[in-house]
Motif scaffolding. Structure first.
Motif, PDB file in Angstrom:
ATOM      1  N   PRO A  35       0.909  -1.106  -0.005  1.00 43.46           N
ATOM      2  CA  PRO A  35       0.064  -0.004  -0.085  1.00 43.46           C
ATOM      3  C   PRO A  35       0.751   1.348   0.041  1.00 43.46           C
ATOM      4  CG  PRO A  35      -0.792  -1.619   1.483  1.00 43.46           C
ATOM      5  CD  PRO A  35       0.418  -2.101   1.152  1.00 43.46           C
ATOM      6  N   LYS A  36       2.015   1.345   0.724  1.00 44.30           N
ATOM      7  CA  LYS A  36       2.974   2.327   0.626  1.00 44.30           C
ATOM      8  C   LYS A  36       3.268   2.590  -0.520  1.00 44.30           C
ATOM      9  CE  LYS A  36       7.070   4.226   2.884  1.00 44.30           C
ATOM     10  NZ  LYS A  36       7.988   3.770   3.997  1.00 44.30           N
ATOM     11  N   GLU A  37       3.861   1.645  -1.364  1.00 45.47           N
ATOM     12  CA  GLU A  37       4.279   1.588  -2.833  1.00 45.47           C
ATOM     13  C   GLU A  37       3.107   2.346  -3.513  1.00 45.47           C
ATOM     14  OE1 GLU A  37       6.999   2.143  -5.706  1.00 45.47           O
ATOM     15  OE2 GLU A  37       7.556   1.763  -3.755  1.00 45.47           O
ATOM     16  N   LEU A  38       2.018   1.871  -3.634  1.00 38.88           N
ATOM     17  CA  LEU A  38       0.914   2.182  -4.268  1.00 38.88           C
ATOM     18  C   LEU A  38       0.674   3.837  -4.099  1.00 38.88           C
ATOM     19  CD1 LEU A  38      -1.601  -0.720  -4.538  1.00 38.88           C
ATOM     20  CD2 LEU A  38      -0.275   0.115  -6.229  1.00 38.88           C
ATOM     21  N   ALA A  39       0.776   4.276  -2.765  1.00 38.82           N
ATOM     22  CA  ALA A  39       0.563   5.422  -2.537  1.00 38.82           C
ATOM     23  C   ALA A  39       1.537   6.404  -3.150  1.00 38.82           C
ATOM     24  CB  ALA A  39       0.536   5.597  -1.020  1.00 38.82           C
ATOM     25  N   VAL A  40       2.759   5.845  -3.190  1.00 37.13           N
ATOM     26  CA  VAL A  40       3.958   6.967  -3.848  1.00 37.13           C
ATOM     27  C   VAL A  40       3.544   6.896  -5.323  1.00 37.13           C
ATOM     28  CG1 VAL A  40       6.273   6.798  -4.425  1.00 37.13           C
ATOM     29  CG2 VAL A  40       5.531   6.283  -1.952  1.00 37.13           C
ATOM     30  N   GLN A  41       3.268   5.617  -5.897  1.00 38.13           N
ATOM     31  CA  GLN A  41       3.040   5.982  -7.411  1.00 38.13           C
ATOM     32  C   GLN A  41       1.709   6.560  -7.833  1.00 38.13           C
ATOM     33  OE1 GLN A  41       2.731   1.637  -8.809  1.00 38.13           O
ATOM     34  NE2 GLN A  41       4.849   1.261  -7.820  1.00 38.13           N
ATOM     35  N   ARG A  42       0.770   6.583  -6.836  1.00 38.08           N
ATOM     36  CA  ARG A  42      -0.359   7.537  -7.108  1.00 38.08           C
ATOM     37  C   ARG A  42      -0.092   8.855  -6.908  1.00 38.08           C
ATOM     38  NH1 ARG A  42      -5.913   6.878  -5.584  1.00 38.08           N
ATOM     39  NH2 ARG A  42      -6.986   8.788  -5.493  1.00 38.08           N
ATOM     40  N   THR A  43       0.947   9.414  -6.081  1.00 35.65           N
ATOM     41  CA  THR A  43       1.475  10.600  -5.978  1.00 35.65           C
ATOM     42  C   THR A  43       2.106  11.105  -7.295  1.00 35.65           C
ATOM     43  OG1 THR A  43       1.365  10.662  -3.678  1.00 35.65           O
ATOM     44  CG2 THR A  43       2.598  12.342  -4.601  1.00 35.65           C
ATOM     45  N   LEU A  44       3.014  10.329  -7.700  1.00 37.92           N
ATOM     46  CA  LEU A  44       3.978  10.325  -8.983  1.00 37.92           C
ATOM     47  C   LEU A  44       2.948  10.700 -10.274  1.00 37.92           C
ATOM     48  CD1 LEU A  44       6.681  10.504 -10.165  1.00 37.92           C
ATOM     49  CD2 LEU A  44       6.456   7.985 -10.528  1.00 37.92           C
ATOM     50  N   SER A  94      -6.632   7.959   2.229  1.00 36.51           N
ATOM     51  CA  SER A  94      -7.455   9.365   1.867  1.00 36.51           C
ATOM     52  C   SER A  94      -7.865  10.108   2.881  1.00 36.51           C
ATOM     53  CB  SER A  94      -8.596   8.720   1.118  1.00 36.51           C
ATOM     54  OG  SER A  94      -9.625   8.193   1.884  1.00 36.51           O
ATOM     55  N   VAL A  95      -8.084   9.333   4.233  1.00 39.34           N
ATOM     56  CA  VAL A  95      -8.394  10.090   5.523  1.00 39.34           C
ATOM     57  C   VAL A  95      -7.043  10.797   5.920  1.00 39.34           C
ATOM     58  CG1 VAL A  95      -9.058   9.803   7.817  1.00 39.34           C
ATOM     59  CG2 VAL A  95     -10.313   8.355   5.986  1.00 39.34           C
ATOM     60  N   LEU A  96      -6.013  10.118   5.930  1.00 37.86           N
ATOM     61  CA  LEU A  96      -4.769  10.638   6.357  1.00 37.86           C
ATOM     62  C   LEU A  96      -4.127  11.766   5.489  1.00 37.86           C
ATOM     63  CD1 LEU A  96      -2.803   7.467   7.276  1.00 37.86           C
ATOM     64  CD2 LEU A  96      -3.876   9.037   8.733  1.00 37.86           C
ATOM     65  N   ARG A  97      -4.807  11.748   4.071  1.00 35.16           N
ATOM     66  CA  ARG A  97      -4.221  12.747   3.254  1.00 35.16           C
ATOM     67  C   ARG A  97      -4.947  14.040   3.299  1.00 35.16           C
ATOM     68  NH1 ARG A  97      -3.098   8.237  -0.043  1.00 35.16           N
ATOM     69  NH2 ARG A  97      -5.329   8.377  -1.320  1.00 35.16           N
ATOM     70  N   GLY A  98      -6.124  13.843   4.193  1.00 33.03           N
ATOM     71  CA  GLY A  98      -7.111  15.043   4.325  1.00 33.03           C
ATOM     72  C   GLY A  98      -8.124  15.216   3.164  1.00 33.03           C
ATOM     73  N   GLU A  99      -8.272  13.956   2.272  1.00 33.84           N
ATOM     74  CA  GLU A  99      -9.063  14.241   0.861  1.00 33.84           C
ATOM     75  C   GLU A  99     -10.586  14.379   1.519  1.00 33.84           C
ATOM     76  OE1 GLU A  99      -8.404  10.893  -1.547  1.00 33.84           O
ATOM     77  OE2 GLU A  99      -6.312  11.372  -2.012  1.00 33.84           O
ATOM     78  N   ASP A 100     -11.262  15.478   1.076  1.00 32.45           N
ATOM     79  CA  ASP A 100     -12.651  15.611   1.515  1.00 32.45           C
ATOM     80  C   ASP A 100     -13.461  15.819   0.344  1.00 32.45           C
ATOM     81  OD1 ASP A 100     -11.346  18.031   0.450  1.00 32.45           O
ATOM     82  OD2 ASP A 100     -11.934  19.269   2.184  1.00 32.45           O
ATOM     83  N   SER A 101     -13.184  15.256  -0.823  1.00 27.18           N
ATOM     84  CA  SER A 101     -14.023  15.371  -1.730  1.00 27.18           C
ATOM     85  C   SER A 101     -14.934  14.115  -1.914  1.00 27.18           C
ATOM     86  CB  SER A 101     -13.375  15.163  -3.274  1.00 27.18           C
ATOM     87  OG  SER A 101     -14.165  15.497  -4.402  1.00 27.18           O
ATOM     88  N   LEU A 102     -16.297  14.401  -1.609  1.00 28.94           N
ATOM     89  CA  LEU A 102     -17.377  13.326  -1.577  1.00 28.94           C
ATOM     90  C   LEU A 102     -17.436  12.705  -3.072  1.00 28.94           C
ATOM     91  CD1 LEU A 102     -19.184  11.625   0.133  1.00 28.94           C
ATOM     92  CD2 LEU A 102     -20.974  13.507  -0.274  1.00 28.94           C
TER      93      LEU A 102
END
Length: 847
Positions: free
Chosen positions: A279-288, A502-510
């Motif tokens: 999951p950590k690697e997927l999060a990095v790739q999502r950001t990239l 998404s919670v930790l990143r503060g994403e708030d788009s419903l």
């Protein structure tokens, strides 16, 4: 009679050559024998454009009297009476002079189209209604003349007339767009390189979207499922391994080679098994991928290759980028792998790039656990092994190896039973055990060729064989089911980890959360419903997808969230095991909705806090700044009423003058406080009327000495659409502030000039000026810059001036005065339908 066709030449800015291209098209059509006339063309005194009018039939314009002046507009009646095949109509977004047949020129064009006349027209990208806010942000100018996007989108043909910003500025510098005395002002304002680049990008993107609409509409009408490589869309297949970053960068480089390339990274979690994914690697790739301008998608599919190809064809992708398999050589016994399967089944419409990387052939952990869902081929092989295998073994043992002994024969049959269990699960293994025991009894247990057993030891052996076979098959089947459950739990954990991220990143788009839910479960629509109580109707809090439902009972899947909220999905019925993940999405959606509402409430609370701050400052002003003039008035009145002193006439006049000055200061302070209060409560309602600046500005100078202001307001300025009272108060505050800080003998200069759709009023002083970092603060309430004395006011003059200016549709900004000082610039909109009197002024927003 059919409707006429509309062709639009679209440009990013004035001067790119739209009118010239339209007139060239008219000459080409006339050469082909088409009846073509000029309904309205504005050449703006550009020689090359004016020459193109030669040889074309011009329809006389209609003259309209308005406010003592004569204006010309397109004569729609004359064109309808002439009934040409094609009419040229320039400046589609133009606002007609009051008294015309229609308020807007695009309405005139609509009449011509309804009459069956083809129309060729021009428009600039900044005049499209939906882009008004964007253009204002880029250029600082609000476009008052606009055309609805729907009018432009209904055009049968849209052609972009493109020119680089550098070429357009050179064209202007050569005098091909504006007259030489207006070029410098235009180049330093509207036609800056940054403005032109941004407007050009807007035009290119808008036309590209229009082309996409045409393409999707055509593909839908003709039921075309294959990919058309009209625009490079590159899908990157991610496994969650470290090689994903290299694949994303490779795809981004491929996208850069084609105009308008788009990168879509997708991670597909198979519902019947998963590879190891961090999951950590997927999060990095999502950001990239998002940093590179692409999008990230996370979906679940029964088969990873099939899901990847379906996703690529669904988004009309042209290329797929995959990495070389990380499998070791021995792991290929479990299948050819995703890369090879996708390359084989992609067909001629999808190019597949298989990229080498450092992780190739280093292993990918355990092979894919298929669980209980073994697939048709495995079930077939399981049954063949369980039924045909014992029969073939019986033939082999009778013909080739007849003397192995019963114990060895039973071990060979048990091996086939275990193989059937490994391949096909429990049922093929049980069938193999039963069939094998019958064959052992008939062919290998005395008496032969009879279903009887004479030796009790052989009965025990056969029983042990059946027991061991059933036990092994049960254990293998249980292991398969546990593997399947583990695979599903891993898929669920990865989805839940994304939710947690998404919670930790503060994403708030419903909407983004619901879209991710729709993609994950491949649903048609997802809607979050809520109601106040059990008897109230359902209301839609947010929805994504097509045809969302309005009630939970109308959905294919509905999940309650508390007592008065529900998540409704349409598209297909989900299995029961999927509802755990669905419940997590539902809970997260409720949290995001609550967070959005808390943010809104926090914003309101911030506004209340700001109001409290202003009220506190107001009280401070009342307690100090208002008491100063009151104290002076009180002292002067007390002195005049005193019987102990015999005041001379000069002394009385001086005391009365002090009372008058104090009263004036007090009235000004109270007026600003009341104005600020009206602005904060939103009770300022401007009455917009057409006004001449030379009638308003002199009235605003009554509060300053006559020799302290140098006024220069040309009489040829166009009328502005403002509220006279609010504008007068704003100008008065600005001028009084400038006079206050101007040195003796240096009068404040008040000048005005016009571009096409705006008038700029400049108040120039030679005072100490304001540093750049403080220019925004001087417009805040109760702010006084520098060492201004306490009794000089409460710091509301410029705040009130900006508030009034914005209320009437203008802007107020601060600039440095060349040579020292501060210049306040008020930008006001020109009244609709009233162009400048001098036709050669630079027009920054005319087609």
């Amino acid at each position: 009679m059919g409707r006429g066709k509309l062709r639009i030449y679209l440009g990013a800015a004035p001067g790119v050559g739209k009118t010239y291209a339209m007139l060239s098209e008219a000459h080409r059509r006339i050469e082909r024998g088409t009846d073509c006339v000029v309904g309205f063309v504005e050449h703006h005194s550009r020689p090359r454009t004016e020459v193109m009018l030669h040889g074309l039939e011009l329809i006389e314009r209609r003259e309209i009297e308005y406010r003592g002046s004569t204006f010309t507009e397109m004569d729609v009646d004359a064109i309808l009476a002439r009934r040409p095949a094609v009419a040229l109509v320039d400046e589609l977004a133009h606002t007609n002079v009051p008294g015309s047949r229609n308020a807007k020129r695009w309405q005139d064009v609509e009449e011509l189209l309804q009459a069956g006349i083809d129309v060729v027209s021009t428009v600039n990208i900044q005049h499209l209604e939906s882009l008004g806010d964007v253009v204002e942000t880029i250029t600082g100018v609000r476009q008052r003349e606009t055309v609805p996007d729907e009018v432009a989108r209904r055009a049968d043909q849209i052609e972009l007339v493109d020119m680089s910003p550098q070429a357009l500025r050179r064209r202007m510098a050569h005098g091909n767009v504006y007259k030489p005395d207006k070029v410098d002002a235009a180049l330093s304002n509207y036609f800056r390189p940054g403005n032109l680049t941004a407007l050009r990008e807007l035009a290119l993107l808008w036309v590209a979207d229009r082309v996409d609409e045409y393409l999707q509409e055509y593909r839908g009408e003709h039921n075309i499922r294959s990919t058309w490589q009209a625009r490079e869309r590159i899908v990157v297949g991610l496994t969650g391994g470290p090689e994903g970053r290299q694949l994303i960068r490779r795809a981004a480089r491929l996208a850069e080679k084609g105009a308008g390339g788009e990168v879509l990274a997708v991670y597909i979690a198979a519902s019947d098994g998963l590879t190891s994914a961090s999951p950590k690697e997927l999060a990095v790739q999502r950001t990239l991928v998002e940093d590179l301008g692409g999008t990230f998608h996370h979906v679940i599919g029964e088969s990873v290759p099939d899901a990847l190809l379906e996703f690529a064809r669904g988004c009309n992708a042209t290329q797929i980028v995959l990495g070389v398999s990380r499998r070791r050589s021995w792991q290929y016994v479990f299948g050819p792998g995703v890369s090879a399967t996708v390359a084989r089944e992609s067909g001629p419409d999808l190019d597949v790039h298989i990229v080498t990387h450092d992780e190739a052939a280093k292993g990918r952990g355990l092979p894919i656990a298929r669980g209980a869902r073994l697939g048709r081929s495995r079930l077939i092989w399981g049954w063949l092994t369980g039924i045909a295998g014992p029969a073939l073994l019986t033939v082999l043992l009778n013909q080739v190896l007849p003397d192995l002994g019963l114990a060895n024969d039973m071990l060979l049959f048990l091996t086939l039973t275990v193989a059937a269990a490994l391949l096909g699960g429990l049922l093929p293994a049980l069938a193999s055990a039963a069939f094998g025991s019958l064959l052992l009894n008939y062919f290998f247990t005395p008496p032969l060729h009879e279903f009887t057993i004479s030796d009790p030891k052989n009965i025990v052996a056969i029983a042990i064989f059946v027991g061991v076979a059933v036990s092994v098959a049960s254990v293998v089947d249980l292991a398969a089911r546990r593997t399947h459950q583990a695979a599903r739990l891993r898929a669920e954990s990865e989805i839940l980890s994304f939710l947690a991220g998404s919670v930790l990143r503060g994403e708030d788009s419903l909407d983004a959360l619901l879209e991710r839910l729709r993609e994950t479960f491949a649903m048609q629509s997802v809607v979050l419903l809520e109601r106040s109580s059990e008897v109230d109707p359902w209301n839609t809090a947010s929805s994504v997808g097509t045809s969302p439902v309005s009630r939970p009972e109308d959905a294919d899947v509905d999940l309650p969230i508390g007592d008065n909220m529900a998540l409704a999905l349409t598209g297909r019925v989900l299995p029961a095991e999927d509802r755990r993940v669905l419940g997590a999405f539902a809970a997260q959606a409720a949290v995001v909705l609550d967070r959005q509402r808390l943010v809104d409430e926090a914003g309101k609370a911030k506004e209340l806090a700001e109001g409290n701050r202003i009220r506190t400052a107001l009280l401070a002003a009342v307690s100090h700044d208002l008491r100063t003039p009151l104290a002076g008035i009180k002292a002067s009145v007390t002195s005049l009423r005193s019987d102990d002193v015999d005041w001379s006439e000069e002394d009385k006049a001086e005391l009365l003058e002090g009372i008058e000055d104090g009263a004036d200061r007090l009235a000004a302070l109270i007026g600003n406080l009341l104005d600020m209060s009206r602005l904060n409560t939103g009770t300022v309602v401007p009455l917009i009327r057409e006004t001449d600046l030379d009638e308003v500005v002199p009235m605003a100078l009554g509060g300053v000495p006559e020799d302290s202001v140098d006024l220069d307001i040309p009489e040829t300025l166009p009328m502005v659409a403002v509220d006279r009272g609010l504008l007068e108060r704003a100008v008065a505050n600005i001028v009084e502030n400038a006079v206050k800080y101007s040195p003796d003998g240096q009068p404040v200069k008040v000048t005005a000039s016009a571009l096409h759709e705006r008038v700029e009023l400049r108040v120039v002083d030679r005072g100490p000026g304001v540093p750049d970092e403080a220019k925004s603060r001087i417009f805040e309430p109760f702010q006084r810059h520098g060492d201004a004395p306490r009794g000089a006011g409460v710091g509301l003059g410029l705040a009130v001036a900006r508030g009034f200016t914005e209320a009437i549709g203008g802007t107020l900004t601060a600039e440095d005065t060349p040579g020292g000082g501060l210049t306040m610039v008020i930008t006001l909109p020109i009244a609709g339908g009233t162009p400048p009197v001098t036709a050669d002024l630079p027009t920054s927003a005319v087609t």
